[in-house]
Design a protein around this motif. Structure first.
Motif, mmCIF file in Angstrom:
data_model
loop_
_atom_site.group_PDB
_atom_site.id
_atom_site.type_symbol
_atom_site.label_atom_id
_atom_site.label_comp_id
_atom_site.label_asym_id
_atom_site.label_seq_id
_atom_site.Cartn_x
_atom_site.Cartn_y
_atom_site.Cartn_z
ATOM 1 N N LEU A 83 10.778 4.616 -8.538
ATOM 2 C CA LEU A 83 9.196 4.864 -8.522
ATOM 3 C C LEU A 83 9.745 6.117 -7.978
ATOM 4 C CD1 LEU A 83 7.273 3.319 -7.673
ATOM 5 C CD2 LEU A 83 8.076 3.495 -5.127
ATOM 6 N N ALA A 84 8.940 7.064 -8.673
ATOM 7 C CA ALA A 84 8.732 8.927 -8.992
ATOM 8 C C ALA A 84 7.684 8.874 -7.285
ATOM 9 C CB ALA A 84 8.152 8.989 -9.584
ATOM 10 N N PRO A 85 8.055 9.538 -6.181
ATOM 11 C CA PRO A 85 7.875 9.382 -4.775
ATOM 12 C C PRO A 85 6.520 10.558 -5.160
ATOM 13 C CG PRO A 85 9.587 10.794 -5.166
ATOM 14 C CD PRO A 85 9.865 10.612 -7.002
ATOM 15 N N THR A 86 6.913 11.733 -6.331
ATOM 16 C CA THR A 86 5.251 11.995 -6.499
ATOM 17 C C THR A 86 5.465 12.319 -8.077
ATOM 18 O OG1 THR A 86 5.770 13.584 -4.842
ATOM 19 C CG2 THR A 86 3.945 14.379 -6.120
ATOM 20 N N LEU A 87 3.877 12.139 -8.183
ATOM 21 C CA LEU A 87 3.359 12.509 -9.614
ATOM 22 C C LEU A 87 2.976 13.408 -9.892
ATOM 23 C CD1 LEU A 87 1.012 8.886 -10.134
ATOM 24 C CD2 LEU A 87 3.074 9.417 -10.880
ATOM 25 N N LYS A 121 0.856 -1.575 0.117
ATOM 26 C CA LYS A 121 0.037 -0.011 0.466
ATOM 27 C C LYS A 121 0.345 1.468 0.115
ATOM 28 C CE LYS A 121 -3.783 -1.446 1.581
ATOM 29 N NZ LYS A 121 -4.715 -2.208 -0.036
ATOM 30 N N THR A 122 2.024 1.371 0.498
ATOM 31 C CA THR A 122 2.764 2.110 0.451
ATOM 32 C C THR A 122 4.485 2.289 -0.105
ATOM 33 O OG1 THR A 122 4.393 1.872 2.410
ATOM 34 C CG2 THR A 122 2.472 3.000 2.949
ATOM 35 N N PRO A 123 5.219 3.003 -0.798
ATOM 36 C CA PRO A 123 6.249 3.068 -1.602
ATOM 37 C C PRO A 123 7.198 2.459 -0.920
ATOM 38 C CG PRO A 123 5.296 5.577 -1.881
ATOM 39 C CD PRO A 123 4.497 4.302 -0.543
ATOM 40 N N GLU A 124 6.964 2.553 0.448
ATOM 41 C CA GLU A 124 8.022 1.939 0.656
ATOM 42 C C GLU A 124 7.844 0.078 0.610
ATOM 43 O OE1 GLU A 124 5.926 4.469 2.460
ATOM 44 O OE2 GLU A 124 7.932 6.245 2.073
ATOM 45 N N GLN A 125 6.465 -0.065 1.514
ATOM 46 C CA GLN A 125 5.851 -1.551 0.842
ATOM 47 C C GLN A 125 6.341 -2.045 -0.050
ATOM 48 O OE1 GLN A 125 2.072 -1.624 2.139
ATOM 49 N NE2 GLN A 125 2.324 -1.742 4.227
ATOM 50 N N LEU A 181 2.048 1.085 -11.719
ATOM 51 C CA LEU A 181 2.325 1.486 -13.397
ATOM 52 C C LEU A 181 2.621 2.799 -13.271
ATOM 53 C CD1 LEU A 181 0.232 0.083 -16.039
ATOM 54 C CD2 LEU A 181 1.365 2.481 -15.758
ATOM 55 N N PRO A 182 1.694 4.343 -12.583
ATOM 56 C CA PRO A 182 2.380 5.800 -13.072
ATOM 57 C C PRO A 182 3.549 6.108 -12.092
ATOM 58 C CG PRO A 182 -0.048 5.585 -12.296
ATOM 59 C CD PRO A 182 0.514 3.991 -11.753
ATOM 60 N N HIS A 183 4.188 5.933 -11.301
ATOM 61 C CA HIS A 183 5.171 5.809 -10.247
ATOM 62 C C HIS A 183 6.508 5.647 -11.177
ATOM 63 C CE1 HIS A 183 2.957 7.787 -7.070
ATOM 64 N NE2 HIS A 183 1.776 6.674 -7.577
ATOM 65 N N VAL A 184 6.487 4.327 -11.801
ATOM 66 C CA VAL A 184 7.805 3.782 -12.369
ATOM 67 C C VAL A 184 7.467 4.764 -13.914
ATOM 68 C CG1 VAL A 184 8.035 1.280 -13.047
ATOM 69 C CG2 VAL A 184 7.693 1.299 -11.220
ATOM 70 N N ALA A 185 6.794 4.815 -14.574
ATOM 71 C CA ALA A 185 6.107 5.060 -15.884
ATOM 72 C C ALA A 185 6.747 6.228 -15.731
ATOM 73 C CB ALA A 185 5.080 5.269 -16.491
ATOM 74 N N GLN A 186 6.506 7.333 -14.781
ATOM 75 C CA GLN A 186 7.447 8.849 -14.402
ATOM 76 C C GLN A 186 8.552 8.990 -14.260
ATOM 77 O OE1 GLN A 186 5.081 12.239 -12.963
ATOM 78 N NE2 GLN A 186 7.009 12.224 -11.375
#
Ligand SMILES: Cc1cc2nc3c(=O)[nH]c(=O)nc-3n(C[C@H](O)[C@H](O)[C@H](O)COP(=O)(O)O)c2cc1C
Length: 478
Positions: free
Chosen positions: A29-33, A11-15, A392-397
């Motif tokens: 992983l982009a921290p912020t979109l 559920k979280t970027p850390e997890q 998906l969006p975070h890795v894409a960015q």
């Protein structure tokens, strides 16, 4: 049932990052979109003569829903409408379009015929006008058509039986065909005739208004098989030069016939020995991968990255041919689906994943990034992002920001959640109930003569008569 952690539970970027670390893989992983006109995913991308207005592409997704004479149905039109509504500014191929009848992968694949120009014109216009309705401008929308011959996987006739066209005898894949199947081993003259069919189809695509054609070289279909024909004698086998002769002839033919049409290539940039289901249901290599000679850019050790020498040579050739649009895929949905389209739940002809599907996602993303570094002047479109789900969006960015890919291609997610790119670009939260969870019904259906679609999440398909049939099929599966 797979025992791998569900992405929805991370559920979280850390997890999510901790899970990746536990698997021994890394994904940025982009921290912020970021949103707005300056956002990385909103940046236009020059594609030679054309420019696509953002960094999302719709990957080719066929629906097994054309008419028996190869024309689009209402379902095909609905899917292409969704492609237009997605918000992606690059439509990579729409779906596999067979350049002639014997090259169809199934009796419902779209195919060249007397109606093709009108049909393709209407399909493209449907997509473009859906895009215009949703987003206003279409001047930055680039639409291609994927041209194919299904080769070994041809099943063109209404009986749905295999009628394979092969370019060499394959020690493992030939054995997978039902007993009594007649294999047509294509002669050099047959391949030369096929070049003409690709060029003729490209002409029709240009007249129908497509910006480019994709000369499909992936997933075990004919042109991909040619790349690994190391034992084939004659003009189309053996040396790298011979194995790529078909590609060069098609490119030259299209350039001569249709100079205004751009050309792209979708490539399985690596491959592995065929897998099959083990006694415990999990996929295992069919034989010892060590001496296997038929993988173009072989992945021998699933724990390491593939040897990309072959892919590099091919990209170098594409650069020399001035073919700058390349979509990176991998493997085949028939003999190593976990490599080609990582999924938690296998299709009915597949097997339980032998690795966490995120490993398969990371492999394609890392390979694309390596190739991008080696060929910064080519435009590379990535694949296999759907299993990232919420992430998906975070890795894409992050991938676009790192210049590990130019355009992020989306396949299965578009069936489940057609407007995901538009939502990401507009900064809207993802609609979690629409996120593809890779149940593979979109592949299992067609394997049993049914149409493809997102039966679990798209209400339209849940109510389609094939949904009930699919349920029966799945209930009978061992
Ligand atoms: C139902 C279905 C249809 C597909 N049709 C095509 C096709 O026509 N041409 C092609 O090159 N790939 C096709 N693919 C592969 C996808 O384009 C894509 O490579 C794959 O699904 C992995 O990307 P994803 O993780 O975003 O789904 C298809 C995949 C699925 C599941």
């Amino acid at each position: 049932m797979s025992s791998y952690a569900r992405v929805a539970s991370l559920k979280t970027p850390e997890q999510f990052l901790a899970h990746l670390a536990g698997l021994g893989i890394e994904l940025p992983l982009a921290p912020t979109l970021l949103t707005g006109p300056d956002a990385p995913l909103a940046a236009p991308v020059p594609l030679g003569r054309l420019t696509a207005g953002n960094r999302f592409a719709v990957l080719p997704m066929e629906g097994w829903d054309g008419t028996l004479d190869g024309r689009p149905s209402e379902l095909t039109i609905r899917r292409w409408t969704h492609f237009g509504q997605s918000g992606a500014k690059l439509i990579w191929g729409g779906e596999a379009f067979a350049v002639r009848h014997d090259g169809r992968a199934n009796p419902n694949q779209l195919v060249m015929g007397p109606h093709a120009e009108g049909d393709l014109t209407r399909l493209r216009e449907t997509l473009v006008s859906a895009h215009a309705t949703s987003f206003g401008t279409t001047s930055d929308l680039v639409v291609g058509l994927q041209l194919t011959h299904s080769g070994r996987y041809a099943r063109p006739d209404p009986d749905g039986q295999p009628r394979p066209f092969i370019v060499y005898r394959h020690p493992l894949l030939d054995r997978r065909l039902p007993p009594g199947t007649v294999l047509t081993l294509m002669s050099d003259a047959d391949i030369e005739r096929l070049v003409d069919d690709f060029v003729a189809a490209a002409r029709v695509a240009a007249r129908a208004g497509f910006h480019f054609v994709d000369i499909k070289h992936c997933h075990g279909y004919l042109a991909h098989e040619l790349l690994s024909g190391v034992d084939r004698p004659g003009r189309f086998g053996g040396s790298f030069e011979n194995r790529t002769r078909f590609l060069r002839l098609v490119v030259d033919g299209i350039r001569a016939a249709q100079p205004g049409l751009d050309i792209g290539v979708r490539l399985s940039a690596f491959d592995s020995i065929p897998y099959s289901k083990n006694g415990d249901g999990v996929g295992r290599p069919t034989a010892d991968a060590e001496g296997y000679r038929y993988a173009f850019s072989a992945l021998r050790d699933p724990g390491a990255l593939p040897n990309l020498d072959d892919a590099r040579r091919l990209l170098q050739l594409l650069r020399e041919l001035d073919v700058r649009l390349v979509c990176i895929s991998a493997g085949s949905p028939y003999y190593n689906p976990h490599i080609q389209r990582p999924a938690l739940f296998p299709p009915s002809d597949g097997y339980l994943p032998p690795e966490d599907p995120l490993v398969g996602v990371a492999r394609q993303i890392q390979v694309t990034s390596q190739l991008k570094r080696a060929f910064p002047d080519l435009v590379l479109v990535g694949s296999a992002y759907s299993y990232l789900q919420e992430w998906l969006p975070h890795v894409a960015q992050a991938m676009v920001q790192q210049r590990g890919v130019d355009v992020v291609g989306i396949g299965r997610m578009i069936l489940a959640y057609p407007t995901l790119p538009a939502d990401v670009l507009a900064g809207r939260p993802l609609q979690r109930k629409s996120i593809c969870r890779t149940f593979s019904d979109c592949t299992t259906g067609p394997r049993h003569g049914l149409v493809s679609g997102c039966f679990p999440l798209d209400r339209f398909y849940a109510a389609h008569p094939d949904a009930a049939r699919l349920k029966e099929v799945k209930a009978r599966l061992p």
